[in-house]
Design an enzyme around this catalytic site. Sequence first.
Site, PDB file in Angstrom:
ATOM      1  N   THR A 183      12.762 -21.243  19.003  1.00  0.00           N
ATOM      2  CA  THR A 183      13.349 -20.591  17.825  1.00  0.00           C
ATOM      3  C   THR A 183      14.849 -20.377  18.004  1.00  0.00           C
ATOM      4  O   THR A 183      15.545 -20.040  17.060  1.00  0.00           O
ATOM      5  CB  THR A 183      12.689 -19.219  17.569  1.00  0.00           C
ATOM      6  OG1 THR A 183      12.828 -18.408  18.747  1.00  0.00           O
ATOM      7  CG2 THR A 183      11.209 -19.367  17.239  1.00  0.00           C
ATOM      8  N   ASP A 323       6.767  -5.917  27.950  1.00  0.00           N
ATOM      9  CA  ASP A 323       7.469  -6.860  27.068  1.00  0.00           C
ATOM     10  C   ASP A 323       8.934  -6.477  26.910  1.00  0.00           C
ATOM     11  O   ASP A 323       9.529  -6.647  25.854  1.00  0.00           O
ATOM     12  CB  ASP A 323       6.766  -6.957  25.695  1.00  0.00           C
ATOM     13  CG  ASP A 323       7.365  -8.049  24.805  1.00  0.00           C
ATOM     14  OD1 ASP A 323       7.954  -8.993  25.342  1.00  0.00           O
ATOM     15  OD2 ASP A 323       7.241  -7.932  23.564  1.00  0.00           O
ATOM     16  N   ASN A 410      16.592  -5.944  19.496  1.00  0.00           N
ATOM     17  CA  ASN A 410      15.891  -7.215  19.682  1.00  0.00           C
ATOM     18  C   ASN A 410      16.883  -8.377  19.571  1.00  0.00           C
ATOM     19  O   ASN A 410      18.030  -8.245  19.991  1.00  0.00           O
ATOM     20  CB  ASN A 410      14.714  -7.293  18.698  1.00  0.00           C
ATOM     21  CG  ASN A 410      13.604  -8.186  19.220  1.00  0.00           C
ATOM     22  OD1 ASN A 410      13.836  -9.348  19.533  1.00  0.00           O
ATOM     23  ND2 ASN A 410      12.403  -7.658  19.330  1.00  0.00           N
ATOM     24  N   CYS A 618      -5.107 -11.931  14.159  1.00  0.00           N
ATOM     25  CA  CYS A 618      -4.535 -12.021  12.803  1.00  0.00           C
ATOM     26  C   CYS A 618      -3.305 -11.131  12.596  1.00  0.00           C
ATOM     27  O   CYS A 618      -2.387 -11.495  11.855  1.00  0.00           O
ATOM     28  CB  CYS A 618      -5.583 -11.629  11.757  1.00  0.00           C
ATOM     29  SG  CYS A 618      -7.237 -12.295  12.075  1.00  0.00           S
TER      30      CYS A 618
HETATM   31 CA    CA Z   1       7.967 -11.081  24.293  1.00  0.00          CA
END
Ligand code: CA
Length: 697
Positions: A183, A323, A410, A618
């Site tokens: 990405t 994470d 982020n 999902c």
């Molecule tokens: Ca990650």
Amino acid sequence: MNSYHDGFHWGRALSAALIASMAWSATAADVDAEAMRASQKDGSEWLSYGRTWAEQRFSPLTQINDKSVADLGLAWFIDLDNTRGLEATPLYSDGVLYTSLSWSRVMAVDASSGEILWSFDPKVNKAKGRHACCDAVNRGVALWKGKVYVGTLDGRLIALDAKTGKQVWSQQTTDNSLPYTITAAPRVVKGMVMIGNGGAEFGVRGYFSAYDAETGKMHWRFYTVPADPAKPVEHPELAEAAKTWSKDTDWSLGGGGTAWDAMAYDPELDLLYVGTGNGSPWNREIRSPGGGDNLFLSSILAIRPDTGRLVWHYQVNPGDTWDFTATQQITLADIDIDGKQRQVLMQAPKNGFFYVLDRATGELISAEKFGKVTWAERIDLATGRPVEVAGARYEKEPILMWPSPFGAHNWHPMSFNPQTGLVYIPYQEVPGTYSNEGKGYAPRKAFNTGSGSSEITELPREYATGALIAWDPVKQKAAWRVEHPNHWNGGTLTTAGNLVFQGTAAGQFVAYTADAGEPLWTFDGQTGIIAGPMTYRHKGEQYVALMAGWGGSAALFGGDAAVATGSRNVSRMLVFKLGAENRLPTLAEPPETERVPEPVVASKEHLENGKNLYSQYCAVCHGAGGIGGGVIADLRHSSAEVRTAWEAIVLHGAYQSKGMAGFSDSLNQEQAQQILDYIRHREYATWMEAMDAGNKD
Ligand code: CA
């Protein structure tokens, strides 16, 4: 006099010849090291993802400034055939804007008229959307010597002719039987295209590679984590890294450490900086039982670009288990600290500390919290390691803590203004829950991380907020701060006109003064803005360009917190200049669902299974708690046709061409039904809540 006269004629003849030769041989996007260096001072062009190799996202242009910005208006816009998040920063070279859309598509646009000159579709198999943790996004292209480079969601690195958009070469950089994705925007250094990948949420081994810009031949590859010690070691750094992994490591899980976004380059030090991501799976107890730092997860790596060898490394989160990636933007600057000019590297990674490092040596200069952080007390400057709070690793009990996997910051680009000395951070404040139960851990099949994320069903809107923080990297504290009611706001751009631009999740594109954070100008973008804006000068006029299109991980997964923004995906390229008065068309209201839902008759266990399966397979796209975030279908409102064809869609990929892969390798008929019934249950429950709220009004 004579010599001057001769000189004058010679000069005219020379420039006439130069103009003639340019008309015949000029190549579009003729970007090279010389052009990259020149663009540091001249803000006309925006030639790389973060404008220059230092990735400051600072423009020296001043035509649009704190005095004139009130006259900023929409010059032109393009309504795009695009339904997923837009994260790209467009590049500008020689009259043309180059940008990417979702599913790794590329287009070249005339910078003054907005006419699309060419577009390129790599025709990514939409089933690949299942491997994209965070939407089918793309953050942009790279330019070098007449070519445009894009990394595709299915792992190709493609070179296009900048004039025609025709493919020149294509290299598969990943094993497509594994859940790798690209990405990030490629970066070009010394004639080599640098590209990493993502996929650590599903189970892959991270690496980044250097490809020859001209031919596409791979020069080197740097693996960020070791492989099974029984196999040969690809490069010497991995033998050292392997000592920081448990002897009981399950190497089949890939290890993670994907380099999915940040890169920067210092041409004087000749160092390429790369940020690496979290482990596969997140939970270190599953990944590397018994502990270990797990190099080079969550690290900043300084690489010699000619050889691909490591010069130094700094691990932001030793033994990461949350994470907490170090893939957030890396920004290079020379700043005065304690009366000395220091060559620094700055990063505001997910974990909530703002790091200032000496970029020649990797020495940690300072690190302080730039937002709400509860997992660690501080960073020990002597060891460079965080002082974690007891229980932060959720080994015995689940934990609710700040920040979350969404990060205090982020991928949304931050910017640094050398005139104010401030870094403009798109901050967000969102808690995360982690537990060590590892319920239903299914590597490579689902977004499941071995940290009990299947427990997460909803993110209440009041828990997810944001801010634009102007951070002083010397004092390590905020100079000013503007609060946002939502998280997942856009990246920032700062200029020598004393301005900072940022879009919000709720769709407002705002210009603030860079020194004080005073809002001066606002434009309603009609869709959540997540990308970073850019600016360029064309025929004497300064423009500001932005890709506007709600999406990305928090829009997809955010559930109620995403709905709180009021945004849905409307995909547009917006370009502004002074004195322009173009307007966006009024948007039609989305059709309302008219179905009156009925209560679901099913056992508690049936619905509980449905909830867990939904959360595991999902929710990452369709939203936590069954609540869609305005990008991908909200399944509570799915049509009767969809529900009739449920099995064909969910198991056998009937909607694959729309980006919905089949899950017959992971789910059976009964499980598909459990998921549908859970969604119907959520439809009824949230409808009832809305009715109750309506009755109270
Ligand atoms: Ca990650």
